[in-house]
Design an enzyme around this catalytic site. Structure first.
Site, PDB file in Angstrom:
ATOM      1  N   GLU A 116       9.145  -0.433  -5.884  1.00  0.00           N
ATOM      2  CA  GLU A 116       7.922  -1.242  -5.710  1.00  0.00           C
ATOM      3  C   GLU A 116       7.747  -1.497  -4.076  1.00  0.00           C
ATOM      4  OE1 GLU A 116       5.542  -1.653  -7.476  1.00  0.00           O
ATOM      5  OE2 GLU A 116       6.535  -1.198  -9.483  1.00  0.00           O
TER       6      GLU A 116
ATOM      7  N   CYS B 125      -9.344   6.566 -13.923  1.00  0.00           N
ATOM      8  CA  CYS B 125     -10.384   5.733 -13.273  1.00  0.00           C
ATOM      9  C   CYS B 125      -9.950   5.853 -11.622  1.00  0.00           C
ATOM     10  CB  CYS B 125     -10.282   4.195 -13.637  1.00  0.00           C
ATOM     11  SG  CYS B 125     -11.478   3.212 -13.355  1.00  0.00           S
TER      12      CYS B 125
ATOM     13  N   ASP C 275      -2.573  -4.308  -8.142  1.00  0.00           N
ATOM     14  CA  ASP C 275      -2.673  -3.654  -6.920  1.00  0.00           C
ATOM     15  C   ASP C 275      -4.092  -2.968  -6.928  1.00  0.00           C
ATOM     16  OD1 ASP C 275      -2.876  -1.787  -9.205  1.00  0.00           O
ATOM     17  OD2 ASP C 275      -1.548  -0.413  -8.245  1.00  0.00           O
TER      18      ASP C 275
ATOM     19  N   TYR D  26       1.807  -9.389  -5.827  1.00  0.00           N
ATOM     20  CA  TYR D  26       1.954  -8.056  -6.587  1.00  0.00           C
ATOM     21  C   TYR D  26       3.219  -7.676  -6.911  1.00  0.00           C
ATOM     22  CZ  TYR D  26       2.354  -3.363  -7.890  1.00  0.00           C
ATOM     23  OH  TYR D  26       2.839  -2.220  -8.465  1.00  0.00           O
TER      24      TYR D  26
ATOM     25  N   CYS E  50     -14.747   9.160 -16.729  1.00  0.00           N
ATOM     26  CA  CYS E  50     -14.980   8.218 -17.988  1.00  0.00           C
ATOM     27  C   CYS E  50     -15.038   8.598 -19.290  1.00  0.00           C
ATOM     28  CB  CYS E  50     -16.391   7.506 -17.678  1.00  0.00           C
ATOM     29  SG  CYS E  50     -16.498   6.938 -16.123  1.00  0.00           S
TER      30      CYS E  50
END
Length: 370
Positions: free
Chosen positions: A54, A208, A154, A136, A215
């Site tokens: 992370e 996305c 995020d 986050y 889509c």
DNA sequence: AACTCGGGGAT
DNA sequence: ATCCCAGAGTT
């Protein structure tokens, strides 16, 4: 008039329980079929491995991180090994990844954890106390490694949610951020929160996307407000980027026999703790020889050595375009430490690879050796 | 609220 | 060229 599918709860539109269930089921179902195979997902039960991932992934794309991650975990397989590493050993592993304060904070936190028994904190709240771990990152580690019911918003999640709920306000504003976190928390399932959070990220990274969202492949298209009566590609809304500042530096690659004079940058700030060739900012390119002379003088170097113009290395950062006007100096008689500023030392050419340097400085070395 | 902090991938 | 990336910390 299109039916409002969401109830209003205060200023933010929260989805109804029925909508929340539909989103959870569709997103997790999509993730079960489409999850990316990533190195840290093979060690999701190792909080240390998750933490390192992370931190590396902050503002850094997955494909960039992977080789660094594999090397880092091989070199520092647990928190105690990391805590015992020297700063240079750690920074050398981080070299090229950028945002070097992340590495400094990781090292600080590893030492804190090792001194406290070696257990990585096991809740979002306690993770948040570690240097370099914000809201986050704390939520991501807690949900993935400990299955805590914590949200993790995020850039991917902010983009997907702003489209899903057609949030057109400026995305980085505190008000919008508060709304996004509230929506993300309201959507969390009872179990599999780590998978759920990662599902948003995978959806944002592969479907996305910032440009040209697909889509037609999105499991949430039928409940996406921007897809139904908005413009997904225009979201999230962001303030225009600032102008790029153009700056110049003069660089002295000072060599004597097979050694180079290196300087360690101070902690914090740009390229903190990394080594570099002595340099200083100049107002414009034609000031480079004057800047070079005064720099050599302050380094305690003779100013009448042979100087060769090695050309200019251009290096672009997010908000800066830097020009390094590089000069190679054959030092005939280097002086001893008497006049040498702190942080400056001679390094053998063969060992220079062991000294962590910025990508720009590595490129400067390459043109100096030509 | 605005800045700083890297380097590279994608388009 | 431009945007943006599994953001955090400081001012």
């Amino acid at each position: 008039m299109i039916r409002r599918p969401f109830v209003t709860h205060g200023p933010e539109p929260l989805p109804t329980p029925r909508e929340r269930q539909a989103i959870r089921r569709r997103l997790l179902g999509w993730y079960d079929r489409n999850a990316r195979d990533l190195p840290w997902r093979r060690r999701a039960d190792d909080p240390y491995a998750q933490w390192v991932a992370e931190i590396m992934l902050q503002q850094t794309q997955v494909d960039t991180v992977i080789p660094y991650y594999d090397r880092f975990l091989a070199r520092f397989p647990d928190v105690n090994k990391l805590a015992r590493a020297t700063n240079d050993q750690l920074m050398r592993q981080w070299e090229g990844l950028g945002y070097y304060r992340r590495a400094a904070n990781l090292h600080r936190a590893a030492k804190l954890i090792a001194a406290a028994g070696g257990q990585v904190p096991a809740s979002a709240e306690s993770l948040l106390a570690l240097p370099g771990v914000g809201r986050y990152t704390a939520g991501a580690i807690a949900s993935i490694a400990y299955d805590e019911r914590a949200a993790a918003v995020d850039g991917n999640v902010a983009r997907v949610l702003s489209r899903l709920f057609n949030i057109t306000a400026e995305v980085s504003s505190p008000d919008t951020q508060r709304r996004l976190w509230a929506v993300a928390e309201s959507l969390l399932p009872a179990k599999r929160c780590g998978d759920f959070n990662q599902a948003w990220m995978d959806l944002g990274a592969t479907v996305c996307t910032p440009v040209g969202p697909r889509c037609e492949r999105c499991p949430l298209a039928s409940v996406c407000l921007a897809h139904q009566h908005g413009d997904p590609a225009s979201l999230p809304r962001k303030t225009p980027a600032r102008d790029v500042l153009e700056i110049h530096h003069v660089v002295a690659v000072i060599g004597h026999k097979d050694t180079y004079l290196l300087n360690r940058r101070p902690p914090g700030g740009l390229w903190g703790n990394l080594w570099e060739f002595p340099n200083r900012p100049i107002a414009r390119p034609r000031d480079r020889l004057a800047g070079l002379r005064s720099m050599l003088s302050e380094l305690g170097m003779p100013t009448r050595d042979t100087v060769r113009d090695a050309g200019t290395l251009d290096h672009r950062l997010t908000h800066r375009l830097m020009h390094f006007h590089t000069h190679v100096i054959d030092a005939a008689q280097p002086r001893r430490a008497t006049a040498k500023p702190a942080g400056v030392r001679w390094v053998k050419s063969a060992q220079i690879e062991e000294f962590p340097m910025s990508t720009a400085c590595r490129k400067i070395l390459a043109i100096a050796r030509r």
